[in-house]
Design an enzyme around this catalytic site. Structure first.
Site, PDB file in Angstrom:
ATOM      1  CG  ASP A  60      -2.009  -1.050   1.158  1.00 10.85           C
ATOM      2  OD1 ASP A  60      -1.756  -2.123   0.574  1.00 10.85           O
ATOM      3  OD2 ASP A  60      -3.098  -0.800   1.700  1.00 10.85           O
ATOM      4  CE  LYS A  76      -5.513   2.144   2.472  1.00 11.79           C
ATOM      5  NZ  LYS A  76      -4.371   1.478   3.154  1.00 11.79           N
ATOM      6  CE  LYS A 112      -7.103  -1.173   2.393  1.00  4.76           C
ATOM      7  NZ  LYS A 112      -5.736  -1.649   2.725  1.00  4.76           N
TER       8      LYS A 112
END
Length: 308
Positions: A145, A208, A244
């Protein structure tokens, strides 16, 4: 494709109005609610990102990742043999080895995700970001991430953002790259859309919303804009990119609403851990409480459920 980016316009009042309608959606009840909640569990990135993380609390988190819902509750729902686990365990790079070893000892194949690339601020040199990504992959992380440099978005340096993300994608190697946009710090919904597109063009496997450390994290207006970008990118390229939302998602009802929104905007095929994740540290506890109530008809006491 800078021409694609330059034409972007977001109708903010319409997006905000749509987001207000989303909040009023009726939630499902009974067995349908239990089914949606179990689906949410399989899409959770169970996360611990604290300065006081130790091997022991990472091991506990990994055990919870393999056994997210009490076995007797799953048996009551006839779901005990379906292999229900969370989608991934998310930790800092320094704790990746602990998580990998704990999951290996538990005999499960849940992927370990590591936050990297100057998380959460992104205010580190590119060389440092790339080195951190490579170390996390070397330690055993199967998902990375990363966080973008917000300054590149705010100053309109789209080619610079693309090149930075392209190098991060290369550093990830075989690991999936989930690109955190930190949408609460991008200034406008148009910038959110543009940053989403650039991230996907650079090879992101997921986009995300947030690090969870900003003042404003996952919101429905931002979710709508990012999902519309994913949909357009799919129409133009044929490539499916995951979504996400993360930060501030704490209740079972919120989790179901996000699932419903993904189904409405992107379709049922996105409702899998391969294309949808929920970034959360405390959400699982509330989901398990709701399932406990559904099965037993009473509310769980403090000692009834293991710590998430």
């Amino acid at each position: 494709e800078l021409g694609w980016i330059s034409k972007v316009h977001v109708n903010r009042p319409a997006v905000v109005r749509h987001a207000e309608q989303i909040k009023k959606w009726r939630t499902v009840k009974g067995n349908w609610q239990a089914a949606w909640l179990l689906k949410a569990v399989t899409c959770i990135d169970l996360t611990t990102l604290s300065g006081d993380d130790t091997p022991s609390n990472v091991h506990r988190l990994c055990f919870k990742a393999k056994h997210p819902i009490r076995e007797d509750l799953l048996k009551a729902l006839d779901m005990h043999d379906k292999g229900i686990t969370v989608g991934a365990v998310c930790v800092y790079p320094a704790r990746v080895t602990d998580a990998v070893n704990a999951l290996k000892a538990a005999g499960c194949n849940i992927p370990v995700a590591a936050v990297a690339a100057g998380f959460p601020s992104g205010q580190t040199p590119l060389e440092t970001k790339l080195a951190e990504i490579k170390l996390a992959v070397e330690y055993g992380a199967r998902e990375i991430d990363i966080v973008i440099s917000r300054s590149l978005v705010l100053t309109g340096q789209w080619e610079g953002l693309y090149e930075e993300l392209r190098q991060c994608r290369e550093a990830c190697g075989e690991a999936h790259m989930k690109t955190i946009l930190a949408t609460g710090e991008l200034g406008s919904l148009a910038n959110v859309y543009k940053a989403s597109m650039i991230a996907m063009m650079a090879g992101s496997d997921f986009i995300k919303t947030s690090t969870g450390k900003e003042v404003e994290n996952a919101t429905f207006p931002v979710g709508v804009v990012m999902m519309r970008a994913i949909k357009e990118f799919y129409w133009q390229t044929g490539n499916k990119v995951g979504f996400k939302p993360a930060g501030g998602i704490r209740t079972a009802k919120e989790a179901i609403t996000w699932l419903m929104l993904v189904k409405e905007e992107l379709g049922v095929e996105w409702l899998t851990p391969e294309l949808f994740r929920l970034g959360a540290s405390s959400l699982l506890e509330d989901i398990e409480k709701q399932i406990f109530y559904h099965v037993t008809g009473s509310y769980a006491l403090q000692h009834d459920l293991a710590m998430a």
